[in-house]
Design a protein around this motif. Structure first.
Motif, PDB file in Angstrom:
ATOM      1  N   LEU A 297       0.826  -1.208   0.000  1.00  6.73           N
ATOM      2  CA  LEU A 297       0.000   0.000   0.000  1.00  6.73           C
ATOM      3  C   LEU A 297       0.864   1.264   0.000  1.00  6.73           C
ATOM      4  O   LEU A 297       0.561   2.244  -0.706  1.00  6.73           O
ATOM      5  CB  LEU A 297      -0.930  -0.003   1.211  1.00  6.73           C
ATOM      6  CG  LEU A 297      -1.908   1.163   1.338  1.00  6.73           C
ATOM      7  CD1 LEU A 297      -2.850   1.179   0.143  1.00  6.73           C
ATOM      8  CD2 LEU A 297      -2.700   1.070   2.643  1.00  6.73           C
ATOM      9  N   VAL A 298       1.933   1.256   0.761  1.00  7.89           N
ATOM     10  CA  VAL A 298       2.853   2.395   0.799  1.00  7.89           C
ATOM     11  C   VAL A 298       3.478   2.616  -0.569  1.00  7.89           C
ATOM     12  O   VAL A 298       3.634   3.757  -1.020  1.00  7.89           O
ATOM     13  CB  VAL A 298       3.941   2.167   1.874  1.00  7.89           C
ATOM     14  CG1 VAL A 298       5.098   3.146   1.703  1.00  7.89           C
ATOM     15  CG2 VAL A 298       3.342   2.313   3.264  1.00  7.89           C
ATOM     16  N   ASN A 299       3.824   1.551  -1.265  1.00  5.62           N
ATOM     17  CA  ASN A 299       4.366   1.687  -2.620  1.00  5.62           C
ATOM     18  C   ASN A 299       3.331   2.269  -3.580  1.00  5.62           C
ATOM     19  O   ASN A 299       3.654   3.135  -4.400  1.00  5.62           O
ATOM     20  CB  ASN A 299       4.829   0.322  -3.141  1.00  5.62           C
ATOM     21  CG  ASN A 299       6.248   0.012  -2.744  1.00  5.62           C
ATOM     22  OD1 ASN A 299       7.200   0.405  -3.410  1.00  5.62           O
ATOM     23  ND2 ASN A 299       6.405  -0.699  -1.627  1.00  5.62           N
ATOM     24  N   MET A 300       2.101   1.816  -3.467  1.00  2.20           N
ATOM     25  CA  MET A 300       1.061   2.292  -4.379  1.00  2.20           C
ATOM     26  C   MET A 300       0.808   3.785  -4.205  1.00  2.20           C
ATOM     27  O   MET A 300       0.574   4.506  -5.176  1.00  2.20           O
ATOM     28  CB  MET A 300      -0.233   1.522  -4.133  1.00  2.20           C
ATOM     29  CG  MET A 300      -1.320   1.825  -5.163  1.00  2.20           C
ATOM     30  SD  MET A 300      -2.892   1.048  -4.774  1.00  2.20           S
ATOM     31  CE  MET A 300      -3.438   2.102  -3.425  1.00  2.20           C
ATOM     32  N   ALA A 301       0.860   4.259  -2.957  1.00  2.00           N
ATOM     33  CA  ALA A 301       0.624   5.682  -2.702  1.00  2.00           C
ATOM     34  C   ALA A 301       1.899   6.507  -2.870  1.00  2.00           C
ATOM     35  O   ALA A 301       1.856   7.639  -3.369  1.00  2.00           O
ATOM     36  CB  ALA A 301       0.068   5.862  -1.290  1.00  2.00           C
ATOM     37  N   GLY A 302       3.030   5.944  -2.466  1.00  2.00           N
ATOM     38  CA  GLY A 302       4.277   6.698  -2.446  1.00  2.00           C
ATOM     39  C   GLY A 302       4.896   6.910  -3.809  1.00  2.00           C
ATOM     40  O   GLY A 302       5.452   7.983  -4.084  1.00  2.00           O
ATOM     41  N   VAL A 303       4.821   5.910  -4.676  1.00  2.00           N
ATOM     42  CA  VAL A 303       5.462   6.025  -5.990  1.00  2.00           C
ATOM     43  C   VAL A 303       4.839   7.149  -6.820  1.00  2.00           C
ATOM     44  O   VAL A 303       5.564   8.002  -7.347  1.00  2.00           O
ATOM     45  CB  VAL A 303       5.422   4.672  -6.739  1.00  2.00           C
ATOM     46  CG1 VAL A 303       5.783   4.861  -8.205  1.00  2.00           C
ATOM     47  CG2 VAL A 303       6.394   3.690  -6.092  1.00  2.00           C
ATOM     48  N   PRO A 304       3.485   7.202  -6.983  1.00  2.00           N
ATOM     49  CA  PRO A 304       2.919   8.339  -7.737  1.00  2.00           C
ATOM     50  C   PRO A 304       3.254   9.688  -7.108  1.00  2.00           C
ATOM     51  O   PRO A 304       3.502  10.668  -7.828  1.00  2.00           O
ATOM     52  CB  PRO A 304       1.404   8.071  -7.698  1.00  2.00           C
ATOM     53  CG  PRO A 304       1.284   6.593  -7.516  1.00  2.00           C
ATOM     54  CD  PRO A 304       2.436   6.230  -6.618  1.00  2.00           C
TER      55      PRO A 304
END
Length: 470
Positions: A119-126
């Motif tokens: 979840l952190v990757n999904m929000a953090g990358v964009p």
């Protein structure tokens, strides 16, 4: 040097983004533990993100720049608006979410901590990509504001075209130019233009008025071409937004510059063509009972006529084709057209004929029109490749010949379809010919697979509730 550095930076952006994504993914377990107290999550043991979920992770990471390019994130880097970049990143996040859904469905043992890392990757990358975009954009704007980095340009075109065209350009883009002169057709001699270029070390020519102004400004264009000066053709705001410029090499020395004004033939368009034919075949099979009902009803209503009616319609680029429909009018309807027009007039503006209570329609014909059953045979045209599920409605050839403006023929630059904007938003409720043309061109200029899906879904209630059908 300024132009070169900006060009290099634009080409490096996908690689910079890839490095940022890999770096963020590697440190995402640490970041997850750091933000866990904010959301009430439990922390977990730090792990190597790429070793734990190797295949899915590396696939998502390595494909990220390609997906970003697909949604248009890297196109026109110096002109990209912030709102457009946000929208593209949200679409990219949607693709990311799809990959995560696959990961979740294939995985066997997912602890809450692992899910939080994803979840952190999904929000953090964009978010990280957006910050990179803003930094590059601010850097470009800052460099554009420095006098030493401004590009010396000449504006060419009629006074009206220059004034309106220059005003239409975004301010942050114009900030990078220093206008040193204007070339008005018929007012500047060749020597004056050449001296203007030399005196001001011009490196760009902005041509206003679109392609039609090319001939009037051919002297300025030729001088720029001879000296290696870049030429920008600023097209009018009402021109097609689909235009693409490509260079094709014919042989070792000859090259052809092509200008395309229709949606690019790409994977999405290939998918559209396959989808059209598959759905047409499925539609014919599933609707076969309605075909039988229609055939019986037509024969009872008018035994002398045929069940099907085949009319010459304008297809791709105006090429005639025979469009199939269930017959809803008496067999002598075509012969009575001029008589009906003279007696009852036309409810539709322009060359298209519409009449609510057309006396040529028999009672059962009103029913199959209201329910759109009369349109079902057009699935055959879609199966044959003459039509598409979504596209501007094909008009009779005699109506397209009467178009009041040649620019309206641009609606013929794509395959005609069963439904489009006008069918789901107005249908026969609107008598505005201009409104129909505007919406057909809107479809061409904004086409995407997703738009086709949306229009198909919007057509279903329009047909079920008989919106505008007559």
């Amino acid at each position: 040097m300024h132009l070169v550095s900006k060009s290099i930076l634009a080409r490096l952006c996908p690689f910079i983004d890839l490095v940022l994504i890999i770096t963020f993914a590697y440190f995402s377990p640490y970041i997850t533990n750091w933000v866990s107290p904010l959301f009430g999550w439990e922390t977990g043991p730090v792990f190597n993100f790429f070793q734990v979920i190797t295949l899915i992770t590396w696939t998502a990471v390595l494909m990220a720049p390609l997906v970003l390019a697909f949604v248009g994130f890297y196109s026109r880097q110096n002109l990209q608006r912030t709102a457009t970049a946000v929208r593209q990143l949200l679409v990219f996040a949607g693709y990311y979410l799809a990959v995560i859904a696959v990961y979740q469905s294939l995985g066997e043992h997912h602890t809450p901590y692992y899910n939080h890392v994803i979840l952190v990757n999904m929000a953090g990358v964009p978010l990280l990509l957006f910050l990179r975009f803003m930094l590059v954009r601010c850097w470009n704007l800052r460099r554009n504001s420095r006098a030493a980095d401004k590009r010396q340009v000449i504006l060419a075109g009629s006074p009206t075209d220059i004034e309106e065209g220059w005003a239409s350009l975004p301010e942050y883009w114009k900030a990078g130019f220093h206008v040193v002169g204007k070339v008005i057709p018929g007012q500047n001699t060749e020597d004056e233009i050449e001296q203007m270029i030399i005196d001001h070390s011009v490196n760009h020519l902005l041509l206003f008025g679109g392609l039609s102004s090319y001939h009037a400004n051919r002297t300025a264009i030729r001088l720029c071409e001879l000296q290696g000066i870049d030429i920008y053709i600023v097209r009018p705001e009402d021109a097609s937004r689909q235009m693409r410029v490509e260079t094709h090499r014919v042989n070792g020395s000859n090259r052809i510059l092509s200008l395309s004004f229709t949606p690019e033939y790409s994977l999405p368009r290939f998918i559209k063509n396959v989808f059209d034919r598959v759905m047409a075949a499925v539609g014919i099979i599933c609707s076969s009972p309605l075909w039988l009902v229609a055939a019986i009803g037509i024969k009872i209503s008018d035994p002398k006529g045929k069940v099907f009616y085949r009319q010459q319609r304008s297809g791709l680029y105006g090429r005639p084709f025979g469009m199939w429909k269930f017959r809803s009018m008496y067999s002598d309807a075509d012969k009575r057209l001029d008589e009906i027009k003279a007696k009852y007039g036309n409810e539709m503006e322009g060359p298209i004929f519409k009449l609510t209570n057309d006396p040529r329609i028999f009672p059962f014909g009103h029913f199959i029109r209201k329910t759109s059953i009369d349109e079902l045979p057009q699935l055959i045209n879609i199966l044959l490749g003459d039509m598409s599920l979504v596209g501007p409605r094909p008009l009779p050839t005699y109506e397209t010949k009467e178009f009041p403006d040649i620019a309206h023929r641009r609606r013929l630059s794509v395959k005609p379809g069963l439904t489009c904007y006008w069918q789901v938003e107005d249908r026969s409720d609107s008598a505005s010919y201009d409104n129909m043309i505007t919406k057909d061109l809107k479809y061409i200029d904004t086409w995407s697979l997703w738009l086709d899906i949306v229009l198909i879904l919007r057509t279903i209630p329009a047909v079920l509730f008989g919106k505008g059908a007559k």
